[in-house]
Design an enzyme around this catalytic site. Sequence first.
Site, mmCIF file in Angstrom:
data_model
loop_
_atom_site.group_PDB
_atom_site.id
_atom_site.type_symbol
_atom_site.label_atom_id
_atom_site.label_comp_id
_atom_site.label_asym_id
_atom_site.label_seq_id
_atom_site.Cartn_x
_atom_site.Cartn_y
_atom_site.Cartn_z
ATOM 1 C CB SER A 172 6.754 -8.988 -20.531
ATOM 2 O OG SER A 172 5.863 -8.206 -19.763
ATOM 3 C CE LYS A 224 -12.369 -10.409 1.811
ATOM 4 N NZ LYS A 224 -10.936 -10.394 2.159
#
Length: 290
Positions: free
Chosen positions: A158, A210
Amino acid sequence: MQQFAHLAQRMFNRPLAIHRDKAEIVISALAERLNITRMVNLDGMAIEPMAFSFDGEGYEYRDRDCGYDRAGPVAIIPVQGTLVQKLGSLRPYSGMTGYDGIRQAFLTALEDPDIEAIMLDVDSPGGEVSGCFDLVDTIYGARGKKPIHAILSDGAYSAAYAIASAADKIAVPRTGGVGSIGVICMHVDFSKALTSAGVQVTFITYGDRKADGHPEIPLSKEALARFQEDIDTMGELFVGTVARNRGMSAEKVRGTQAVTYMGEKGVAMGLADVVAAPDAAFRSLLAELA
């Protein structure tokens, strides 16, 4: 508890370029580790931002750690353990390596007149996405100035593979591995646990989205779709970066689907250049400099 929460923020609800197995291990063993706020040596002494200065006549070295070991004319930079954006240490610390430390060590070695080549000593499952690709671009942009070899002592997966791919050459041992070219994000939903404990959390927000992703509430379909779009964008950045670094087509890199490849299979896939034990790979690098 405060330090536990700080580390949890580094692992949960944010994109990671890390091998799945390592992610599970880290999650099960969270500890108070990432509360370092400035670049220090392992003895705790603050350090300056550069390894040496140029006084107009020559380089003047300061008596401090520059972030890498020297073996003859080769600078050896460790890329080990879980990778994080800002560790505040030039060296691996408590099983982690910071992109900030790798960057400073790499740039210092690049300008060191006594260093003829740079070796990235890689053994890492990956880590945070944040800061990774900026570092990769820095290493890739330095190609041609000095030989840069990524020598794996085990695996480069990765984010660690992204860094290794920026080198001129990648050597992987027979039982080591490369790949896991993908991005993962783990959302933790504590809402039922809080309800069972008699705790009710009320979000008062400005902006409809939010509160998306907060662990105190279930993940909505809209939030999941938005986060998936972000992960896809980061994944394509990863694919494009590896394709550029390794001279491969994006289709071939994308087609790996984050699979990992051991030794010879990694070379056959074009993700590494040679199967070699670390000491043999290092001797080969020295031979190229002779």
